[in-house]
Design a protein around this motif. Structure first.
Motif, short mmCIF file in Angstrom:
data_model
loop_
_atom_site.label_atom_id
_atom_site.label_comp_id
_atom_site.label_asym_id
_atom_site.label_seq_id
_atom_site.Cartn_x
_atom_site.Cartn_y
_atom_site.Cartn_z
N ILE A 1 0.86 -1.18 0.00
CA ILE A 1 0.00 0.00 0.00
C ILE A 1 0.89 1.22 0.00
O ILE A 1 1.80 1.34 0.82
CB ILE A 1 -0.90 0.04 1.25
CG1 ILE A 1 -1.86 -1.14 1.28
CG2 ILE A 1 -1.68 1.36 1.31
CD1 ILE A 1 -2.61 -1.28 2.58
N ASP A 2 0.65 2.13 -0.93
CA ASP A 2 1.28 3.45 -0.93
C ASP A 2 0.16 4.47 -0.91
O ASP A 2 -0.75 4.40 -1.74
CB ASP A 2 2.14 3.65 -2.19
CG ASP A 2 3.49 2.99 -2.07
OD1 ASP A 2 4.21 3.30 -1.10
OD2 ASP A 2 3.82 2.16 -2.94
N GLN A 3 0.22 5.38 0.04
CA GLN A 3 -0.83 6.38 0.16
C GLN A 3 -0.21 7.75 0.35
O GLN A 3 0.57 7.96 1.28
CB GLN A 3 -1.75 6.05 1.33
CG GLN A 3 -2.86 7.07 1.54
CD GLN A 3 -3.79 6.67 2.66
OE1 GLN A 3 -4.16 5.50 2.78
NE2 GLN A 3 -4.19 7.62 3.48
N ALA A 4 -0.54 8.68 -0.51
CA ALA A 4 -0.08 10.06 -0.37
C ALA A 4 -0.84 10.71 0.78
O ALA A 4 -2.04 10.47 0.96
CB ALA A 4 -0.31 10.83 -1.66
N VAL A 5 -0.15 11.50 1.56
CA VAL A 5 -0.77 12.26 2.64
C VAL A 5 -0.24 13.69 2.60
O VAL A 5 0.84 13.95 2.07
CB VAL A 5 -0.50 11.65 4.04
CG1 VAL A 5 -1.16 10.30 4.17
CG2 VAL A 5 0.98 11.57 4.35
N GLU A 6 -1.00 14.58 3.15
CA GLU A 6 -0.58 15.97 3.25
C GLU A 6 -0.04 16.18 4.66
O GLU A 6 -0.74 15.96 5.64
CB GLU A 6 -1.77 16.90 3.00
CG GLU A 6 -1.42 18.36 3.07
CD GLU A 6 -2.64 19.23 2.83
OE1 GLU A 6 -3.17 19.77 3.81
OE2 GLU A 6 -3.06 19.33 1.66
N ALA A 7 1.21 16.54 4.76
CA ALA A 7 1.83 16.80 6.06
C ALA A 7 2.05 18.30 6.19
O ALA A 7 2.37 18.98 5.21
CB ALA A 7 3.16 16.06 6.16
N ARG A 8 1.87 18.80 7.38
CA ARG A 8 2.11 20.21 7.64
C ARG A 8 3.31 20.31 8.58
O ARG A 8 3.27 19.81 9.69
CB ARG A 8 0.87 20.86 8.23
CG ARG A 8 -0.31 20.72 7.24
CD ARG A 8 -1.50 21.47 7.66
NE ARG A 8 -1.24 22.88 7.41
CZ ARG A 8 -2.00 23.86 7.88
NH1 ARG A 8 -3.05 23.58 8.61
NH2 ARG A 8 -1.70 25.10 7.62
N LEU B 1 4.03 25.03 6.78
CA LEU B 1 4.18 24.70 5.37
C LEU B 1 3.58 23.33 5.10
O LEU B 1 3.79 22.39 5.86
CB LEU B 1 5.66 24.69 4.99
CG LEU B 1 6.44 25.97 5.22
CD1 LEU B 1 7.92 25.74 4.94
CD2 LEU B 1 5.90 27.08 4.33
N THR B 2 2.84 23.23 4.01
CA THR B 2 2.30 21.95 3.59
C THR B 2 3.33 21.26 2.72
O THR B 2 3.85 21.87 1.76
CB THR B 2 0.99 22.13 2.82
OG1 THR B 2 0.05 22.79 3.68
CG2 THR B 2 0.42 20.80 2.39
N ILE B 3 3.66 20.02 3.07
CA ILE B 3 4.64 19.26 2.29
C ILE B 3 4.03 17.91 1.91
O ILE B 3 3.24 17.36 2.66
CB ILE B 3 5.96 19.06 3.05
CG1 ILE B 3 5.73 18.36 4.39
CG2 ILE B 3 6.68 20.38 3.26
CD1 ILE B 3 6.99 17.98 5.13
N PRO B 4 4.39 17.40 0.76
CA PRO B 4 3.89 16.08 0.38
C PRO B 4 4.64 15.00 1.16
O PRO B 4 5.79 15.17 1.53
CB PRO B 4 4.21 15.99 -1.11
CG PRO B 4 5.40 16.88 -1.28
CD PRO B 4 5.25 17.99 -0.28
N PHE C 1 9.39 11.44 2.71
CA PHE C 1 9.29 12.84 2.32
C PHE C 1 10.18 13.02 1.10
O PHE C 1 11.36 12.66 1.12
CB PHE C 1 9.76 13.75 3.46
CG PHE C 1 8.95 13.59 4.71
CD1 PHE C 1 7.77 14.29 4.89
CD2 PHE C 1 9.35 12.70 5.70
CE1 PHE C 1 7.00 14.12 6.03
CE2 PHE C 1 8.60 12.53 6.85
CZ PHE C 1 7.42 13.24 7.01
N PRO C 2 9.65 13.59 0.01
CA PRO C 2 10.45 13.75 -1.21
C PRO C 2 11.56 14.79 -1.03
O PRO C 2 11.49 15.64 -0.15
CB PRO C 2 9.42 14.20 -2.25
CG PRO C 2 8.34 14.84 -1.45
CD PRO C 2 8.30 14.13 -0.14
N ALA C 3 12.55 14.71 -1.89
CA ALA C 3 13.73 15.57 -1.80
C ALA C 3 13.40 17.07 -1.65
O ALA C 3 13.98 17.73 -0.79
CB ALA C 3 14.63 15.33 -3.01
N PRO C 4 12.48 17.62 -2.43
CA PRO C 4 12.23 19.07 -2.29
C PRO C 4 11.67 19.47 -0.92
O PRO C 4 11.74 20.63 -0.54
CB PRO C 4 11.19 19.35 -3.38
CG PRO C 4 11.32 18.23 -4.35
CD PRO C 4 11.75 17.04 -3.54
N ALA C 5 11.15 18.50 -0.16
CA ALA C 5 10.56 18.81 1.14
C ALA C 5 11.55 18.69 2.29
O ALA C 5 11.19 18.94 3.43
CB ALA C 5 9.36 17.89 1.38
#
Length: 138
Positions: free
Chosen positions: A5-12, A21-24, A41-45
């Protein structure tokens, strides 16, 4: 049926700046490692500019929705009804993020459909893992 399972979430991200800041981020669960959850957390975050992943117990995540838990590198606690706080402690510093509790509950429900809580041991390949560990010992 998929075993991952992979699920995107919005992290603040909680920072010194009064606005968060909202980060993926993404949550990952794999039946091959049935006790663990991974949050990435992806590299830009990230401050380092590289993807960062944290692995921690699925049980820790579940318990952290209800009460403050964890005393190591990962600590989780509820923050009101709608958010959960995840703290990630490393030698370089601490990252604190808020995630919607509903997103976490949804992820845990999906993971429980694959491997019910308490049945994780049934998904371990103990004999194969032990054989691989001992393969080079002789």
């Amino acid at each position: 049926m998929s075993t991952v399972i992979d699920q995107a979430v919005e992290a603040r991200l909680v920072a010194a700046d009064p606005r968060m800041l909202t980060i993926p981020a993404s949550l990952h669960y794999d039946c091959d490692d049935p006790f663990a959850v991974r949050m990435t957390f992806p590299a830009p975050a990230t401050l380092e500019g590289v993807e960062v992943s944290w692995s921690f117990g699925r049980e820790l995540l579940s318990a952290g929705l209800e009460e403050s838990t964890g005393d190591g590198d990962v600590r989780i606690r509820p923050y009101g009804y709608e958010r959960t706080v995840l703290e990630f402690h490393a030698p370089e510093g601490t990252a604190i993020v808020h995630v919607r509790t509903g997103e976490l509950r949804s992820f845990l429900k999906r993971s429980a459909a694959l491997v019910p809580a308490g049945h994780e041991h049934l998904h371990l390949e103990i004999d194969a893992d032990l054989a691989e560990l001992l393969r080079d010992a002789c």
